[in-house]
Design an enzyme around this catalytic site. Sequence first.
Site, PDB file in Angstrom:
ATOM      1  CE  LYS A 116       7.692  -7.987  -0.566  1.00 48.66           C
ATOM      2  NZ  LYS A 116       6.914  -9.212  -0.699  1.00 48.66           N
ATOM      3  CD  GLU A 199       3.916  -0.024   4.493  1.00 48.37           C
ATOM      4  OE1 GLU A 199       3.691  -0.493   5.629  1.00 48.37           O
ATOM      5  OE2 GLU A 199       3.856  -0.692   3.460  1.00 48.37           O
ATOM      6  NE  ARG A 293       5.333 -19.078   1.254  1.00 50.36           N
ATOM      7  CZ  ARG A 293       5.618 -17.854   1.679  1.00 50.36           C
ATOM      8  NH1 ARG A 293       6.097 -16.962   0.837  1.00 50.36           N
ATOM      9  NH2 ARG A 293       5.437 -17.507   2.947  1.00 50.36           N
TER      10      ARG A 293
HETATM   11  C1  MV4 Z   1       4.776  -3.306   9.274  1.00 48.77           C
HETATM   12  C2  MV4 Z   1       4.670  -3.265  10.681  1.00 48.77           C
HETATM   13  C3  MV4 Z   1       4.125  -2.127  11.241  1.00 48.77           C
HETATM   14  N1  MV4 Z   1       3.741  -1.088  10.467  1.00 48.77           N
HETATM   15  N2  MV4 Z   1       4.340  -2.266   8.529  1.00 48.77           N
HETATM   16  C4  MV4 Z   1       7.318  -7.335   9.047  1.00 48.77           C
HETATM   17  C5  MV4 Z   1       7.869  -8.027   7.845  1.00 48.77           C
HETATM   18  C6  MV4 Z   1       7.094  -7.562   6.680  1.00 48.77           C
HETATM   19  N3  MV4 Z   1       6.364  -8.667   6.141  1.00 48.77           N
HETATM   20  C7  MV4 Z   1       6.200  -6.465   7.194  1.00 48.77           C
HETATM   21  N4  MV4 Z   1       6.359  -6.386   8.611  1.00 48.77           N
HETATM   22  C8  MV4 Z   1       5.781  -5.398   9.348  1.00 48.77           C
HETATM   23  N5  MV4 Z   1       5.305  -4.361   8.637  1.00 48.77           N
HETATM   24  C9  MV4 Z   1       3.852  -1.179   9.129  1.00 48.77           C
HETATM   25  N6  MV4 Z   1       3.488  -0.149   8.379  1.00 48.77           N
HETATM   26  C10 MV4 Z   1       5.116  -4.347  11.420  1.00 48.77           C
HETATM   27  C11 MV4 Z   1       5.690  -5.412  10.744  1.00 48.77           C
HETATM   28  C12 MV4 Z   1       6.127  -6.482  11.607  1.00 48.77           C
HETATM   29  C13 MV4 Z   1       5.518  -7.720  11.584  1.00 48.77           C
HETATM   30  C14 MV4 Z   1       4.492  -7.990  10.714  1.00 48.77           C
HETATM   31  C15 MV4 Z   1       3.898  -9.220  10.685  1.00 48.77           C
HETATM   32  C16 MV4 Z   1       4.305 -10.190  11.584  1.00 48.77           C
HETATM   33  C17 MV4 Z   1       5.327  -9.954  12.456  1.00 48.77           C
HETATM   34  C18 MV4 Z   1       5.945  -8.719  12.472  1.00 48.77           C
HETATM   35  C19 MV4 Z   1       6.972  -8.482  13.371  1.00 48.77           C
HETATM   36  C20 MV4 Z   1       7.593  -7.269  13.361  1.00 48.77           C
HETATM   37  C21 MV4 Z   1       7.164  -6.271  12.477  1.00 48.77           C
END
Ligand code: MV4
Length: 496
Positions: A116, A199, A293
């Site tokens: 990441k 973050e 993908r």
């Molecule tokens: C975040 C976020 C809020 N702030 N990053 C969830 C899994 C990973 N792919 C990254 N994710 C998130 N990163 C920051 N800085 C909130 C999430 C997140 C989320 C992101 C996309 C779709 C659903 C989610 C559900 C919970 C948290």
Amino acid sequence: MFRKVLIANRGEIAVRVIRTLHEMGIASVAVYSDADRTSSHVRMADEAEHIGPAASAESYLRIDRILDAARKHGAEAIHPGYGFLSENADFAAACESAGIVFIGPSSASIRAMGSKTAGRAAAIAGGAPVVPGTTKGVTAEEAREFAREHGYPILLKAVAGGGGKGMRAVRAEGELEGALRDAASEAERAFRDADIYVEKLVERPRHIEIQIIGDQHGKMVHLGERECSLQRRHQKVIEECPSPWIALHPEMREKMGAAAIRAARAAGYYNAGTVEFLVDESGRFYFLEMNTRLQVEHPITELVTGLDLVRMQVEIAAGAHLRIAQEQVTWRGSAIECRIYAEDPYNHFLPSPGKITRLTRPQGPGVRIDGCIYDGWTVPMEYDPLLAKMAVWAETRETAIARMLRALREYDVGGIRTNLAFFRQILEDPEFQAGHLHTGFIDEFFARTDPPQPPEELRAIAALAAALHASAGGPSEAKATNSSRWLATGREGLLR
Ligand code: MV4
């Protein structure tokens, strides 16, 4: 062009890939485990090879067995689908050294985007906006320092990342050390890599992703966005294109598309890929990560652009030039996809594999089903119980919702529980219909709604059946008092 392609996957995505191979006149080779001897992808492929027992670690994740199968059948290329080995850089590298074409990006790009922090570095190098954060794993002291500079709340994330594992929100300094310890041990267990970076937390974000596709000669286009905010435990539930938010801010498609291309280019990317963004409540967007993908939800992009992403993937892997320029990519109408699962949404989404005893699929205008089930098939319990993806296309979002509700009412699956009723409930929800979507939507939806009740006439029929059953002498007392919900509902009906 290839003459024969092996599909290193199962279920609906293997079927999806085989369909395009058939259309391209390319022979298809399926691989299957013990649990998939009677599965649709094996029935549909031109050739098939058994690769091991049901456990994926001993079949669909076995690089050696899959390459052996490809060699034995003379397949020149392998399509990995999604999940399993699709984002495994070692698998892509093993294909490269075996002289078999991996239908996807280079192993180097997969590796770059698998970390990441390396993905963020590529996004920064390309000039795409990222959430403020650290560039590497941190110690507790470094995390504290970051928070002092940028303020709480912050989000701890696993460097090896994915699926929300090793992720912890921290709202005050007192919680930091405990949260870092929890996140690191979870990351260690999930990825055998305890590294955690930090973050700034984006609250109530939308999740909007951009589909990109590039050839091996430096040409790359974006195919617009997919709104994927409706998720539960990092599993998408409903996806749509256009995003209702982008429909209100049409200039954002080009902005996010250009940022996605810049991030992908910085990783030397080719073939199909998806760049995920978070959009905050003020409409700022940030690069989140890149999926290297073909994604589950690609059909909605195909429906609004009229393109076949699998065909483009195969052509690009064979060395062809991208045949479409950015100005030629157009988006027409509105598409929505529901992921139909064998699970019980009203009982903690408990998986419900088993034998399908009755099956009627929706038909008619604007309905596309990517599935792998048939009447009489037993859904294996060893894998993700995705039965089908149902996507609809219509001229507007409003008519697409009406069409999806119509199609959901036509869909009838017997013998197992499905989430069909749950989709009906969400699509009828005024907040959903208004397009007020964010990643906390599903949790909030459960908090503010009740499970749907069976229709009045079904409850009456159940009451009647229960009464007849009881008056016919029925089974022993012990059996009559067991906890069948139908009997209980029937009795309630009688007592009303
Ligand atoms: C975040 C976020 C809020 N702030 N990053 C969830 C899994 C990973 N792919 C990254 N994710 C998130 N990163 C920051 N800085 C909130 C999430 C997140 C989320 C992101 C996309 C779709 C659903 C989610 C559900 C919970 C948290």
